[in-house]
Design an enzyme around this catalytic site. Structure first.
Site, PDB file in Angstrom:
ATOM      1  N   LYS A  31     -68.487  -2.523  24.825  1.00  0.00           N
ATOM      2  CA  LYS A  31     -69.243  -3.187  23.755  1.00  0.00           C
ATOM      3  C   LYS A  31     -69.232  -2.327  22.501  1.00  0.00           C
ATOM      4  O   LYS A  31     -69.558  -1.137  22.560  1.00  0.00           O
ATOM      5  CB  LYS A  31     -70.688  -3.423  24.199  1.00  0.00           C
ATOM      6  CG  LYS A  31     -71.543  -4.079  23.120  1.00  0.00           C
ATOM      7  CD  LYS A  31     -72.909  -4.459  23.644  1.00  0.00           C
ATOM      8  CE  LYS A  31     -73.960  -3.394  23.448  1.00  0.00           C
ATOM      9  NZ  LYS A  31     -74.352  -3.158  22.054  1.00  0.00           N
ATOM     10  N   ASP A  58     -70.482  -6.914  19.351  1.00  0.00           N
ATOM     11  CA  ASP A  58     -71.906  -7.279  19.309  1.00  0.00           C
ATOM     12  C   ASP A  58     -72.438  -7.172  17.888  1.00  0.00           C
ATOM     13  O   ASP A  58     -73.116  -6.208  17.541  1.00  0.00           O
ATOM     14  CB  ASP A  58     -72.631  -6.302  20.268  1.00  0.00           C
ATOM     15  CG  ASP A  58     -74.124  -6.506  20.323  1.00  0.00           C
ATOM     16  OD1 ASP A  58     -74.602  -7.588  19.953  1.00  0.00           O
ATOM     17  OD2 ASP A  58     -74.824  -5.563  20.754  1.00  0.00           O
ATOM     18  N   LYS A  60     -74.067  -9.899  16.255  1.00  0.00           N
ATOM     19  CA  LYS A  60     -75.260 -10.757  16.117  1.00  0.00           C
ATOM     20  C   LYS A  60     -75.308 -11.472  14.773  1.00  0.00           C
ATOM     21  O   LYS A  60     -76.249 -11.301  13.986  1.00  0.00           O
ATOM     22  CB  LYS A  60     -76.533  -9.928  16.302  1.00  0.00           C
ATOM     23  CG  LYS A  60     -76.643  -9.214  17.642  1.00  0.00           C
ATOM     24  CD  LYS A  60     -78.002  -8.532  17.787  1.00  0.00           C
ATOM     25  CE  LYS A  60     -78.195  -7.852  19.106  1.00  0.00           C
ATOM     26  NZ  LYS A  60     -77.426  -6.615  19.305  1.00  0.00           N
ATOM     27  N   ASP A  63     -76.467 -16.401   9.578  1.00  0.00           N
ATOM     28  CA  ASP A  63     -76.359 -16.727   8.146  1.00  0.00           C
ATOM     29  C   ASP A  63     -76.179 -18.236   8.048  1.00  0.00           C
ATOM     30  O   ASP A  63     -76.317 -18.935   9.061  1.00  0.00           O
ATOM     31  CB  ASP A  63     -75.169 -15.953   7.530  1.00  0.00           C
ATOM     32  CG  ASP A  63     -75.344 -15.698   6.038  1.00  0.00           C
ATOM     33  OD1 ASP A  63     -75.847 -16.589   5.333  1.00  0.00           O
ATOM     34  OD2 ASP A  63     -74.980 -14.605   5.571  1.00  0.00           O
ATOM     35  N   THR A 117     -85.223  -8.141  22.633  1.00  0.00           N
ATOM     36  CA  THR A 117     -86.181  -7.562  23.585  1.00  0.00           C
ATOM     37  C   THR A 117     -87.185  -6.642  22.875  1.00  0.00           C
ATOM     38  O   THR A 117     -88.187  -6.256  23.453  1.00  0.00           O
ATOM     39  CB  THR A 117     -85.464  -6.796  24.718  1.00  0.00           C
ATOM     40  OG1 THR A 117     -84.461  -5.985  24.145  1.00  0.00           O
ATOM     41  CG2 THR A 117     -84.844  -7.736  25.714  1.00  0.00           C
ATOM     42  N   ARG A 209     -76.170   4.535  27.906  1.00  0.00           N
ATOM     43  CA  ARG A 209     -76.419   5.961  28.154  1.00  0.00           C
ATOM     44  C   ARG A 209     -76.268   6.430  29.594  1.00  0.00           C
ATOM     45  O   ARG A 209     -75.801   7.563  29.794  1.00  0.00           O
ATOM     46  CB  ARG A 209     -77.795   6.339  27.569  1.00  0.00           C
ATOM     47  CG  ARG A 209     -77.748   6.386  26.047  1.00  0.00           C
ATOM     48  CD  ARG A 209     -79.105   6.289  25.420  1.00  0.00           C
ATOM     49  NE  ARG A 209     -79.688   4.960  25.593  1.00  0.00           N
ATOM     50  CZ  ARG A 209     -80.857   4.597  25.110  1.00  0.00           C
ATOM     51  NH1 ARG A 209     -81.575   5.462  24.422  1.00  0.00           N
ATOM     52  NH2 ARG A 209     -81.307   3.370  25.301  1.00  0.00           N
TER      53      ARG A 209
HETATM   54  O1  C5P Z   1     -77.987   3.037  26.536  1.00  0.00           O
HETATM   55  P1  C5P Z   1     -78.446   1.686  26.993  1.00  0.00           P
HETATM   56  O2  C5P Z   1     -77.962   1.308  28.381  1.00  0.00           O
HETATM   57  O3  C5P Z   1     -79.931   1.477  26.817  1.00  0.00           O
HETATM   58  O4  C5P Z   1     -77.696   0.693  25.981  1.00  0.00           O
HETATM   59  C1  C5P Z   1     -77.908  -0.690  25.993  1.00  0.00           C
HETATM   60  C2  C5P Z   1     -77.093  -1.328  24.916  1.00  0.00           C
HETATM   61  O5  C5P Z   1     -77.450  -2.704  24.851  1.00  0.00           O
HETATM   62  C3  C5P Z   1     -77.309  -0.757  23.506  1.00  0.00           C
HETATM   63  O6  C5P Z   1     -76.078  -0.880  22.790  1.00  0.00           O
HETATM   64  C4  C5P Z   1     -78.368  -1.673  22.926  1.00  0.00           C
HETATM   65  O7  C5P Z   1     -78.300  -1.753  21.525  1.00  0.00           O
HETATM   66  C5  C5P Z   1     -77.975  -2.998  23.551  1.00  0.00           C
HETATM   67  N1  C5P Z   1     -79.043  -3.976  23.649  1.00  0.00           N
HETATM   68  C6  C5P Z   1     -80.247  -3.742  24.293  1.00  0.00           C
HETATM   69  N2  C5P Z   1     -81.226  -4.705  24.350  1.00  0.00           N
HETATM   70  C7  C5P Z   1     -81.008  -5.900  23.781  1.00  0.00           C
HETATM   71  C8  C5P Z   1     -79.802  -6.166  23.133  1.00  0.00           C
HETATM   72  C9  C5P Z   1     -78.832  -5.174  23.078  1.00  0.00           C
HETATM   73  O8  C5P Z   1     -80.433  -2.663  24.838  1.00  0.00           O
HETATM   74  N3  C5P Z   1     -81.920  -6.833  23.871  1.00  0.00           N
END
Ligand code: C5P
Length: 230
Positions: A31, A58, A60, A63, A117, A209
């Site tokens: 992603k 991603d 999003k 517009d 979220t 992460r």
């Molecule tokens: O590091 P981690 O597993 O928390 O990363 C989750 C990824 O998903 C990040 O790129 C974050 O921006 C994205 N994301 C999220 N929650 C959302 C939409 C996207 O954590 N509702």
């Protein structure tokens, strides 16, 4: 489009991304978010595609319908595999987004962000002036996305069962907020393990992460992939 865990490439530069990907000897699903794309642009996308990986871009989009339709036509030329828009942009915007993609590449999947979220029910009521529960608001946007011809939604794993019940098994439910057992949660508030996400009906998981910050990213990826696929 693969169904392996989608690795969130939340790195600061093109070089860091390529160094990270070089550790893997297999095709991945990754992603690329707006922080990275706005700095590296299409050249990074081309380089990742050349390495044989699937890409969820991603960005999003949100517009007016004409702008989103044309922007999607441009993104389709990058030959990414999955893109997204905000469902709040409306059914006409979502329909034009689908049409924009299809003029160049009908194989690209497109999903909608329902409610972020980071949005709380308090914000839903007092800032967006939507007087329903969060679940009802999310489900409403999921149904609008489906009616507009989109392939699915990005959602919390905890919302997948409800969306599955109303929109079906084949409607994509792409879920971040995934943490393997015994791993830290970082800033995620509500997390599930890959096994739980699968059980709840997720079709794809996004993991950042726990893989990218691991001392052994390849091992961490394989552990998560096994618990997700088995
Ligand atoms: O590091 P981690 O597993 O928390 O990363 C989750 C990824 O998903 C990040 O790129 C974050 O921006 C994205 N994301 C999220 N929650 C959302 C939409 C996207 O954590 N509702």
């Amino acid at each position: 489009m693969k169904n392996t865990p989608i690795i969130a490439l939340d790195f600061a530069s093109h070089t860091e991304v390529i160094q990270f990907l070089k550790q893997f000897n297999e095709p991945l699903f990754v992603k690329v978010g707006m922080e990275l794309f706005y700095q590296t642009g299409p050249s990074l996308i081309k380089d990742i595609k050349q390495l044989g990986h699937d890409i969820f871009l991603d960005l999003k989009l949100h517009d007016i319908p004409n702008t989103v339709g044309k922007a999607m036509a441009g993104l389709a030329k990058l030959e990414v595999d999955l893109v997204n828009v905000h469902a709040a942009g409306g059914t006409e915007m979502m329909t034009r987004a689908v049409e924009g993609l299809q003029t160049h590449n009908p194989n690209i999947k497109i999903i909608a962000v329902t409610q972020l979220t980071s949005t709380t029910e308090e914000m839903l009521h007092h800032e967006q002036n939507i007087h329903t529960t969060m679940e009802e608001a999310v489900l409403n946007y999921a149904k609008l996305a489906q009616r507009s011809g989109l392939d699915g939604v990005v959602c919390s794993p905890l919302e997948t069962a409800l969306i599955k019940a109303h929109c079906g098994d084949n409607f994509l439910k792409v879920t971040p907020g995934i943490r393997p057992k015994h791993s830290g949660v970082n800033d995620q508030k509500r997390v599930t393990t890959p096994e739980e996400a699968k059980h709840l009906g997720a079709t794809h998981i996004v993991v950042g992460r726990p893989i990218t910050k691991s001392a052994d990213p390849v091992k961490a990826y394989h552990q998560i992939k096994e618990s997700w696929l088995n």
